[in-house]
Design a protein around this motif. Structure first.
Motif, PDB file in Angstrom:
ATOM      1  N   GLY A  16     -13.109  -1.117 -13.519  1.00 20.39           N
ATOM      2  CA  GLY A  16     -13.201  -1.616 -14.876  1.00 20.39           C
ATOM      3  C   GLY A  16     -11.885  -1.567 -15.623  1.00 20.39           C
ATOM      4  N   ILE A  17     -10.795  -1.130 -14.937  1.00 20.03           N
ATOM      5  CA  ILE A  17      -9.499  -1.052 -15.609  1.00 20.03           C
ATOM      6  C   ILE A  17      -8.531  -2.060 -15.012  1.00 20.03           C
ATOM      7  N   THR A  18      -8.462  -2.091 -13.695  1.00 19.01           N
ATOM      8  CA  THR A  18      -7.576  -3.050 -13.042  1.00 19.01           C
ATOM      9  C   THR A  18      -8.199  -3.494 -11.725  1.00 19.01           C
ATOM     10  N   ASP A  19      -7.863  -4.702 -11.300  1.00 16.38           N
ATOM     11  CA  ASP A  19      -8.362  -5.170 -10.001  1.00 16.38           C
ATOM     12  C   ASP A  19      -7.257  -5.126  -8.948  1.00 16.38           C
ATOM     13  N   LYS A  20      -6.164  -4.428  -9.271  1.00 13.78           N
ATOM     14  CA  LYS A  20      -5.050  -4.314  -8.319  1.00 13.78           C
ATOM     15  C   LYS A  20      -5.350  -3.296  -7.215  1.00 13.78           C
ATOM     16  N   PHE A  21      -6.218  -2.334  -7.520  1.00 15.49           N
ATOM     17  CA  PHE A  21      -6.523  -1.276  -6.553  1.00 15.49           C
ATOM     18  C   PHE A  21      -8.005  -1.237  -6.236  1.00 15.49           C
ATOM     19  N   LYS A  22      -8.310  -0.738  -5.024  1.00 16.83           N
ATOM     20  CA  LYS A  22      -9.705  -0.457  -4.689  1.00 16.83           C
ATOM     21  C   LYS A  22      -9.777   0.909  -4.014  1.00 16.83           C
ATOM     22  N   PRO A  23     -10.939   1.588  -4.139  1.00 14.02           N
ATOM     23  CA  PRO A  23     -11.051   2.927  -3.537  1.00 14.02           C
ATOM     24  C   PRO A  23     -10.962   2.857  -2.020  1.00 14.02           C
ATOM     25  N   VAL A  24     -10.391   3.886  -1.413  1.00 12.80           N
ATOM     26  CA  VAL A  24     -10.387   4.006   0.045  1.00 12.80           C
ATOM     27  C   VAL A  24     -11.718   4.657   0.436  1.00 12.80           C
ATOM     28  N   THR A  25     -12.460   4.010   1.310  1.00  8.03           N
ATOM     29  CA  THR A  25     -13.783   4.516   1.674  1.00  8.03           C
ATOM     30  C   THR A  25     -13.692   5.922   2.267  1.00  8.03           C
ATOM     31  N   GLY A  26     -14.527   6.801   1.764  1.00  7.17           N
ATOM     32  CA  GLY A  26     -14.603   8.152   2.318  1.00  7.17           C
ATOM     33  C   GLY A  26     -13.490   9.081   1.857  1.00  7.17           C
ATOM     34  N   GLN A  27     -12.592   8.594   1.011  1.00  9.11           N
ATOM     35  CA  GLN A  27     -11.513   9.455   0.508  1.00  9.11           C
ATOM     36  C   GLN A  27     -11.535   9.445  -1.015  1.00  9.11           C
ATOM     37  N   ARG A  28     -12.263  10.372  -1.575  1.00  4.86           N
ATOM     38  CA  ARG A  28     -12.455  10.426  -3.018  1.00  4.86           C
ATOM     39  C   ARG A  28     -11.122  10.571  -3.765  1.00  4.86           C
ATOM     40  N   GLY A  29     -10.952   9.715  -4.769  1.00  2.14           N
ATOM     41  CA  GLY A  29      -9.739   9.808  -5.589  1.00  2.14           C
ATOM     42  C   GLY A  29      -8.538   9.078  -5.009  1.00  2.14           C
ATOM     43  N   VAL A  30      -8.735   8.428  -3.837  1.00  3.38           N
ATOM     44  CA  VAL A  30      -7.624   7.730  -3.191  1.00  3.38           C
ATOM     45  C   VAL A  30      -7.849   6.221  -3.265  1.00  3.38           C
ATOM     46  N   TYR A  31      -6.784   5.477  -3.608  1.00  2.00           N
ATOM     47  CA  TYR A  31      -6.888   4.035  -3.817  1.00  2.00           C
ATOM     48  C   TYR A  31      -5.820   3.298  -3.020  1.00  2.00           C
ATOM     49  N   GLN A  32      -6.143   2.047  -2.665  1.00  2.00           N
ATOM     50  CA  GLN A  32      -5.175   1.210  -1.951  1.00  2.00           C
ATOM     51  C   GLN A  32      -5.124  -0.160  -2.620  1.00  2.00           C
ATOM     52  N   HIS A  33      -4.187  -0.998  -2.179  1.00  2.00           N
ATOM     53  CA  HIS A  33      -4.101  -2.344  -2.733  1.00  2.00           C
ATOM     54  C   HIS A  33      -5.417  -3.079  -2.524  1.00  2.00           C
TER      55      HIS A  33
END
Lengths: 121, 270
Positions: B251-268
């Motif tokens: 809801g803030i930016t669509d530049k990042f998405k969560p990495v599955t299974g790694q809480r708090g970690v995001y990727q392009h």
């Protein structure tokens, strides 16, 4: 529920530690010195030991060395909790088989962090 | 403090640092700013606000912003992100960068240094898996006061007991009177630099890993989005971003998405 033996010759310290560890869901036993603690362990091996260093009759380090020679004595996770706060004491404790080391004064946050680190929480 | 003064301070902080202070954080203003007011001979915040309103003293502006944006920090804070970094992120990057043998990490809210030094200790512990690698850890913060402390790497007995395993204390610290100092090799592996996330920071270059934990929570939505979008341009295509436990990009930016299974970690995202 995990069990923790609190070993300290100070009644106040035992009380404070008991309150913190009860809130963290431990079943508490208390011992007033190393000899007392060793007997408690021979009767009923705890999951964790919170261990003072300087105590009459038998000190914490002697207790730890004896504990690790007992049958099943390698199992408890031992966390020192002492005013001895120099590198030499810490290294001696680790060599004798301590899993963690808390330098007094301590608070709930430190106990919680240390117990979490060694996998007790 | 009257509400006009509060509003002035809130606006000032928002504009200067992106920090959002709501009325329920009034106590925080008082506890953090009263020492500065006293240093300047005021008994209450009123005098301080009056001085700030004149707008002529830039050292006062800096002092106020720094006092409000300084955060508590622990070694290995929250444990989990550091486990993910060591067990997931680092092995993946060691494989992906096998030819380049280069790793750049940025701690965007380095505070008093515990986070970058925690990462430096993890790299040191894994050094055998990275022969001949060049690793760089950059720690930035808005406050020059906390960065001075970070550079010194000197911590109280209380600080070294929050989150730091005793085995690492023994290995990487030495006792200096009542304090504990992290060893020179670890200190040398982290570079500290003053940086305001509100300013342009793309000159820092590209990073494989960015830690930006527990700082976005102080920003409003638009600022969060701007900062995250600028960060996305600085993250390598297969790099990862670590946010704090209470933070998200949703809801803030669509530049990042969560990495599955790694809480708090995001990727392009793309």
């Amino acid at each position: 529920m995990k069990s923790c033996l609190i070993v300290d010759d100070s009644k106040v310290i035992r009380m404070v530690a008991r309150r913190i560890l009860s809130e963290l869901n431990f079943e508490i036993e208390e011992a007033v010195d190393g000899q007392d603690a060793l007997q408690a362990c021979q009767k009923n091996m705890p999951d964790a030991v919170l261990l003072d260093w300087n105590m009459p009759v038998m000190n914490g380090l002697e207790f730890l060395i004896k504990l690790r020679q007992e049958k099943g004595g390698d199992r408890p996770i031992v966390v020192f909790c002492t005013t001895e706060n120099d590198m030499e004491h810490i290294q001696k404790a680790l060599m004798a088989g301590a899993n963690e080391y808390i330098m007094k004064p301590f608070d709930r946050e430190i106990i919680e962090a240390k117990f979490a680190q060694v996998g007790l929480l | 403090m009257n509400s006009a003064d509060f509003q002035f301070l809130a606006d000032f902080l928002k504009k200067g640092s992106g920090l959002v202070v709501s009325e329920d954080k009034m106590y925080l203003l008082e506890s953090r700013l009263l020492p500065i007011a006293r240093e300047r001979g005021h008994n209450t915040l009123d005098g301080l606000v009056a001085e700030l309103r004149k707008g002529t003293d830039s050292s006062l502006k800096v002092a106020v912003i720094e006092a409000m944006t300084t955060n508590e920090s622990f070694f290995f804070r929250d444990t989990k992100p550091f486990q993910i970094f060591e067990n997931e992120t680092l092995p993946a990057l060691i494989e992906a960068r096998a030819a380049r043998k280069r790793l750049r990490i940025w701690c965007a809210a380095a505070s008093t240094g515990q986070e970058p030094y925690s990462l430096a200790m993890i790299l040191k512990e894994n050094a055998a898996k990275m022969p001949g690698w060049r690793t760089e850890i950059l720690g930035t913060d808005l406050s020059s006061e906390v960065l001075e402390k970070a550079k010194a790497g000197m911590y109280s007995q209380f600080e070294v007991q929050r989150g730091l395993p005793i085995s690492l204390l023994v290995k990487y610290f030495r006792q200096v009177n009542e304090m504990w100092q992290i060893d020179a090799a670890i200190r040398a592996s982290v570079r500290f630099q003053k940086l305001n996330l509100m300013d342009n920071f793309t000159h820092l270059g590209k990073f494989d890993v960015i830690f930006c934990r527990n700082v976005l929570i102080y920003f409003d939505q638009q600022t969060k989005a701007e900062v995250l979008e600028r960060m996305s341009t600085m993250l390598e295509p297969d790099g990862v971003l670590f946010l704090g436990g209470a933070e998200t990009v949703l809801g803030i930016t669509d530049k990042f998405k969560p990495v599955t299974g790694q809480r708090g970690v995001y990727q392009h995202a793309a």
